[in-house]
Design a protein around this motif. Structure first.
Motif, PDB file in Angstrom:
ATOM      1  N   TYR A   1      36.492  39.515  36.711  1.00  0.00           N
ATOM      2  CA  TYR A   1      35.646  40.554  37.325  1.00  0.00           C
ATOM      3  C   TYR A   1      34.283  40.466  36.662  1.00  0.00           C
ATOM      4  CZ  TYR A   1      34.071  45.284  38.687  1.00  0.00           C
ATOM      5  OH  TYR A   1      33.378  46.360  39.184  1.00  0.00           O
TER       6      TYR A   1
ATOM      7  N   THR B   1      32.809  50.634  38.057  1.00  0.00           N
ATOM      8  CA  THR B   1      33.331  49.353  37.589  1.00  0.00           C
ATOM      9  C   THR B   1      34.572  49.570  36.736  1.00  0.00           C
ATOM     10  OG1 THR B   1      31.763  49.360  35.746  1.00  0.00           O
ATOM     11  CG2 THR B   1      31.108  48.162  37.730  1.00  0.00           C
TER      12      THR B   1
ATOM     13  N   LYS C   1      38.074  47.681  37.285  1.00  0.00           N
ATOM     14  CA  LYS C   1      38.735  46.973  36.188  1.00  0.00           C
ATOM     15  C   LYS C   1      40.181  47.459  36.055  1.00  0.00           C
ATOM     16  CE  LYS C   1      38.520  46.415  31.172  1.00  0.00           C
ATOM     17  NZ  LYS C   1      37.797  46.780  29.948  1.00  0.00           N
TER      18      LYS C   1
ATOM     19  N   GLN D   1      43.578  45.255  36.486  1.00  0.00           N
ATOM     20  CA  GLN D   1      44.556  45.221  35.398  1.00  0.00           C
ATOM     21  C   GLN D   1      45.937  45.654  35.897  1.00  0.00           C
ATOM     22  OE1 GLN D   1      42.269  47.609  32.593  1.00  0.00           O
ATOM     23  NE2 GLN D   1      41.927  45.791  31.313  1.00  0.00           N
TER      24      GLN D   1
ATOM     25  N   GLU E   1      36.940  40.072  31.969  1.00  0.00           N
ATOM     26  CA  GLU E   1      35.816  40.883  32.433  1.00  0.00           C
ATOM     27  C   GLU E   1      34.541  40.287  31.860  1.00  0.00           C
ATOM     28  OE1 GLU E   1      34.422  45.554  32.417  1.00  0.00           O
ATOM     29  OE2 GLU E   1      35.622  44.824  30.745  1.00  0.00           O
TER      30      GLU E   1
END
Length: 133
Positions: free
Chosen positions: A7, A24, A28, A32, A49
């Motif tokens: 990402y 964001t 994330k 995950q 990331e």
């Protein structure tokens, strides 16, 4: 065979409150969660990331963008006859259509499209392994 998801995003706030994942951090966490599901299914995968100073937010799956992966794929929903809830009353859902996606924001990618992209990369990697044998 490994599924690597990266990402890439800036630290800027997302300026559209109508998208699926408005920060964001939420994106994330979503990725995950997908990684956790895949690992639970014994699919080798990793998450990275990357924060960039400027540019467009994106997700890479084995170094390919979601748009590149799904290009040419026909993404369909199950027909009523094929669904596991056949004969039961269907739920009425409110909100945006499942496949509606503001492509300017990778954070808005529908779950169906994201999982289809991951499945396509997985299938491509398996095919490469079989061809190498």
């Amino acid at each position: 065979m490994m599924i690597d998801i990266e990402y890439i995003h800036t630290e800027n706030e997302i300026d559209d409150p109508t998208i699926r994942r408005t920060t964001t951090g939420k994106m994330k966490s979503y990725i995950q969660g997908l990684i956790h599901e895949m690992k639970s299914g014994d699919i080798p995968c990793s998450f990275k990331e990357t924060i960039i100073a400027e540019g467009e937010n994106t997700v890479l799956i084995n170094n390919r963008t979601i748009k590149d992966i799904i290009e040419g794929l026909e993404i369909r929903h199950l027909d009523v006859e094929e669904s596991c809830d056949h004969g039961k009353p269907s739920k009425v859902l409110f909100g945006r259509p499942t496949l509606d996606w503001k492509e300017r924001y990778v954070e808005d990618v529908p779950d169906t499209i994201m999982k289809n992209a991951i499945a396509k990369v997985y299938a491509d990697e398996r095919q490469k392994e079989l061809n190498a044998q």
